[in-house]
Motif scaffolding. Structure first.
Motif, mmCIF file in Angstrom:
data_model
loop_
_atom_site.group_PDB
_atom_site.id
_atom_site.type_symbol
_atom_site.label_atom_id
_atom_site.label_comp_id
_atom_site.label_asym_id
_atom_site.label_seq_id
_atom_site.Cartn_x
_atom_site.Cartn_y
_atom_site.Cartn_z
ATOM 1 N N ALA A 73 0.950 -1.266 -0.056
ATOM 2 C CA ALA A 73 -0.083 -0.056 0.110
ATOM 3 C C ALA A 73 0.811 1.267 0.009
ATOM 4 N N SER A 74 1.956 1.345 0.649
ATOM 5 C CA SER A 74 2.663 2.600 0.658
ATOM 6 C C SER A 74 3.694 2.889 -0.559
ATOM 7 N N GLY A 75 3.585 2.077 -1.388
ATOM 8 C CA GLY A 75 4.669 2.197 -2.523
ATOM 9 C C GLY A 75 3.603 2.603 -3.564
ATOM 10 N N GLY A 76 2.539 2.827 -3.694
ATOM 11 C CA GLY A 76 1.702 3.268 -4.859
ATOM 12 C C GLY A 76 1.060 2.169 -5.684
ATOM 13 N N ALA A 77 1.385 0.985 -5.477
ATOM 14 C CA ALA A 77 0.816 -0.269 -5.985
ATOM 15 C C ALA A 77 -0.643 -0.214 -5.554
ATOM 16 N N ALA A 81 0.221 -8.343 -6.115
ATOM 17 C CA ALA A 81 0.790 -9.043 -7.185
ATOM 18 C C ALA A 81 1.449 -7.715 -7.886
ATOM 19 N N GLY A 82 0.480 -6.567 -8.221
ATOM 20 C CA GLY A 82 1.309 -5.381 -8.717
ATOM 21 C C GLY A 82 2.524 -5.018 -8.000
ATOM 22 N N THR A 88 10.237 -6.752 -8.460
ATOM 23 C CA THR A 88 11.043 -8.004 -8.813
ATOM 24 C C THR A 88 11.298 -7.902 -10.569
ATOM 25 N N ASN A 89 10.751 -6.672 -11.156
ATOM 26 C CA ASN A 89 10.802 -6.698 -12.551
ATOM 27 C C ASN A 89 10.482 -7.940 -13.087
ATOM 28 N N GLY A 90 9.434 -8.337 -12.285
ATOM 29 C CA GLY A 90 8.728 -9.848 -12.791
ATOM 30 C C GLY A 90 7.529 -9.706 -13.401
ATOM 31 N N SER A 91 6.911 -11.056 -13.615
ATOM 32 C CA SER A 91 5.492 -10.992 -14.369
ATOM 33 C C SER A 91 4.468 -10.938 -13.409
#
Length: 175
Positions: A73-77, A81-82, A88-91
């Motif tokens: 929540a704190s990172g703007g996602a 999953a997002g 991780t620059n992942g899928s």
């Protein structure tokens, strides 16, 4: 011990465990595969897959807890999953799959044990998601147990057929 001391000890333990996992992976990466027999290569492939499946089950449980703690929540996602895909620059699709696995474990805790012991693969467990997370009103605990039993040792494709039949058998009747 105080709560602060327990938290600090837990944080140190997490770091030590992750360092140990990274060291173990580095050991495997350092193997000279050309020196291994066919039998040793076969064992390595199968055991690594089993370890990967256990790791996926563990990661899903941790992701479920991280989601409940709203670490994203704190990172703007907009979702766990997002957030994980961004970190991780992942899928994103793979992260959604891991969250489905976490949700399925929450809905049927026995499933986590089945995945960790290898009775059901993570991919098969994800196939059970919709049946476990949104069961019909007619699907009681015994019915869920029967679904989990029926999916022991089956492929995701076969599990999909089992789930479809199970949903039909437990569908809420309408006039």
């Amino acid at each position: 011990p105080s709560v602060a001391a327990m938290v600090s000890g837990s944080i140190r333990r997490v770091g030590a465990v992750l360092d140990g996992l990274e060291a173990a992976v580095a050991e495997v990466e350092g193997l000279d595969l050309t020196l291994l027999s066919r039998q040793a290569l076969a064992e390595l492939v199968v055991r690594l897959q089993r370890i990967t499946d256990r790791q996926a089950a563990t990661q899903a449980r941790i992701m479920g807890e991280a989601d409940r703690a709203s670490v994203w929540a704190s990172g703007g996602a907009r979702s766990m999953a997002g957030w994980l895909a961004d970190q991780t620059n992942g899928s994103y699709g793979r992260a959604v799959e891991m969250m489905r696995l976490a949700d399925a474990f929450d809905a049927a805790p026995r499933l986590a044990t089945q995945v960790q012991t290898g009775a059901i693969s993570p991919a098969t467990a994800v196939t059970l998601h919709s049946a476990l997370v949104s069961p019909s009103a007619r699907a009681d605990a015994a019915a869920v147990d029967s679904l989990l039993d029926a999916c022991n040792g089956v492929s995701p494709r076969d599990a999909k057929a089992v789930v479809e039949q199970w949903k039909a058998d437990h569908a809420t009747l309408t006039p």
